[in-house]
Design an enzyme around this catalytic site. Structure first.
Site, PDB file in Angstrom:
ATOM      1  N   ASP A 176       0.827  -0.936  -0.086  1.00  0.00           N
ATOM      2  CA  ASP A 176      -0.130  -0.036  -0.169  1.00  0.00           C
ATOM      3  C   ASP A 176       0.855   1.239  -0.247  1.00  0.00           C
ATOM      4  O   ASP A 176       2.147   1.235   0.036  1.00  0.00           O
ATOM      5  CB  ASP A 176      -0.985   0.065   0.892  1.00  0.00           C
ATOM      6  N   HIS A 199       2.162   1.496  -2.910  1.00  0.00           N
ATOM      7  CA  HIS A 199       1.685   2.456  -4.118  1.00  0.00           C
ATOM      8  C   HIS A 199       2.489   3.790  -3.693  1.00  0.00           C
ATOM      9  O   HIS A 199       2.405   4.377  -4.173  1.00  0.00           O
ATOM     10  CB  HIS A 199      -0.038   2.970  -3.259  1.00  0.00           C
TER      11      HIS A 199
END
Length: 350
Positions: A176, A199
Site C-alpha cells: 500500500d 503505492h
C-alpha cells in the site's frame, strides 16, 4: 491534536486549460527543518546511543535538555527467534509513552523480529519518541491474525494531525502507501526512503466527504521507488476544502513506476464514478527537483487539477523520466495548472 515528535530511523520494513512554463518561484524557505529551533547531535554504535539535545531559549542561546531514556525491546522479552515479539514491543512502547522528556525505543542490530499486527497508541507524556531500528522487523505470515487486513504497524494519535515528523533511512515494502501524509500534518520530512512494492509516497487523500483538510511544509528527499503504482502523489477529493501547500519532492529515483509524478484533485476510490463538485482542496507551492528514472507507462507526469480551484505554483527543475520499454518517449498530461520549469525537464506538456 498533540504536538509531538516521532522519528522512525532505519525501518525495514482562474481557469487554466493546460500547462504553462516560466521561471519557478523561490522555495528556499519551504524546508521546515532548515530553520528549526531544535538542535540535535547523535552518535550511535551497535545499537548504543548517546545524544545531547539543546533548544533555543528566548534569548537565542542553546540550553541543554535532560538526558534521554532508552528502552531496548530485548529488555521487555523480545527474543528474535522466529516467534511473535509483538507483546515485548508493546511493553517497550507503553514504558516509553508513559515517560517524560526524550525517549528511545531501541531494536538491536543483527536480529530479526517477527511482529503480529500492533497498535502504538497515544497521547504520550514524552516530548520526543525516537524509534531506532538497527535490526529487521518482519510481518507475521498468518493472514488470520490480521483482524484489519490493511494494518500491520499502526501509530495512533503522533503521525495524523501532528507536527514535526521525521522518517529517515527506511525500507518500506507494504503493498500500500509506503508513506501517507494526511490532514493535519505539518513539518514532515522523509529522507533516505526506499519504497516498493506498494503505492508510493502520497499526500492524501484529502477532503473526503466534503471535509476540510490541511497539510503544509513537507519535504521528501533522497528516495528510491521501485515498481510502485505511484511515485510521488498528491490526491484530493472533489468537494473538499482547505489546502496542501509548501511541498518539496527532490533527489528521487524512479524505477519502473506506473505514475511517477501525479497530482489528482478528482480522486475517487469507488467503483462507481464520483459526482463532479466545484469545491476542492487547494494545491499550491509544490517543487519537483532532481527526479529521474523510468515509467512503466507512456504518461510519466500527470497533473489533473480542479477546474474551479486549479493548482498554483507547481515547479519542476531537472526532471528526466523515460518510458521503461524504451519504445516510446514519455509524456506529460496537464490540466488546470500553471507549470514553472527550470533546467532540463522531460517530459513536458505540448
Amino acid at each position: 491534536m498533540y504536538e509531538k515528535f516521532i522519528i522512525l530511523s532505519a525501518f525495514f520494513l482562474t481557469f487554466l486549460p493546460s500547462c504553462f512554463s516560466s521561471y519557478p518561484y523561490n522555495h528556499r524557505d519551504a524546508d521546515p527543518f532548515m530553520s528549526s529551533d531544535v538542535y540535535y547531535e547523535t552518535n550511535h554504535l551497535h545499537g548504543h546511543i548517546t545524544r545531547s539535545s539543546h533548544t533555543k531559549n528566548r534569548h537565542g542561546n542553546y540550553a541543554p535538555r535532560s538526558s534521554p531514556q532508552a528502552f531496548n525491546v530485548n529488555s521487555f522479552g523480545a527474543k528474535a527467534n522466529g516467534n511473535d515479539d509483538s507483546q515485548a514491543f508493546m511493553k517497550a512502547w507503553q514504558s516509553a509513552c508513559s515517560s517524560t522528556g526524550i525517549v528511545y525505543i531501541v531494536v538491536p542490530n543483527n536480529r530479526k523480529y517477527m511482529l503480529k499486527p500492533v497498535q502504538f497508541s497515544g497521547p504520550c507524556k514524552s516530548s520526543l519518541i525516537v524509534f531506532k531500528i538497527y535490526g529487521m522487523i518482519e510481518a507475521w505470515e498468518n493472514p488470520s491474525d490480521y483482524k484489519v487486513r490493511r494494518h500491520w504497524i499502526v501509530f495512533e494519535n503522533h503521525v495524523s494531525g501532528t507536527r514535526n515528523i521525521l522518517i529517515q533511512d527506511s525500507v518500506i515494502r507494504t503493498g500500500d502507501d509506503c508513506i501517507s501524509i494526511v490532514s493535519g500534518s505539518e513539518n514532515v520530512r522523509a529522507t533516505g526512503i526506499t519504497c516498493g512494492p506498494g503505492h508510493g509516497i502520497s499526500i492524501g487523500s484529502l477532503g473526503e466527504g466534503n471535509s476540510e483538510a490541511y497539510v503544509s511544509n513537507v519535504v521528501v528527499n533522497k528516495a528510491t521507488l521501485i515498481g510502485t503504482t505511484n511515485g510521488v502523489r498528491i490526491k484530493t477529493w472533489q468537494g473538499g476544502r482547505g489546502m496542501a501547500k509548501n511541498i518539496i519532492f527532490q533527489d528521487i529515483i524512479m524505477k519502473n513506476v506506473t505514475n511517477p509524478i501525479i497530482i489528482n484533485q478528482d480522486y475517487c476510490d469507488r467503483v462507481e464514478s464520483c459526482p463532479e463538485q466545484k469545491s476542492a482542496v487547494q494545491v499550491s507551492n509544490v517543487l519537483y527537483k532532481n527526479i529521474q528514472g523510468t515509467s512503466s507507462r507512456p504518461v510519466a507526469v500527470n497533473f489533473a487539477c480542479s477546474k474551479s480551484i486549479p493548482c498554483r505554483g507547481i515547479s519542476m527543475q531537472n526532471v528526466k523520466l523515460v518510458d521503461q520499454t524504451q519504445q516510446d518517449v514519455s509524456k506529460a498530461s496537464c490540466s488546470n495548472v500553471r507549470l514553472n520549469t527550470l533546467g532540463n525537464v522531460s517530459p513536458l506538456y505540448h
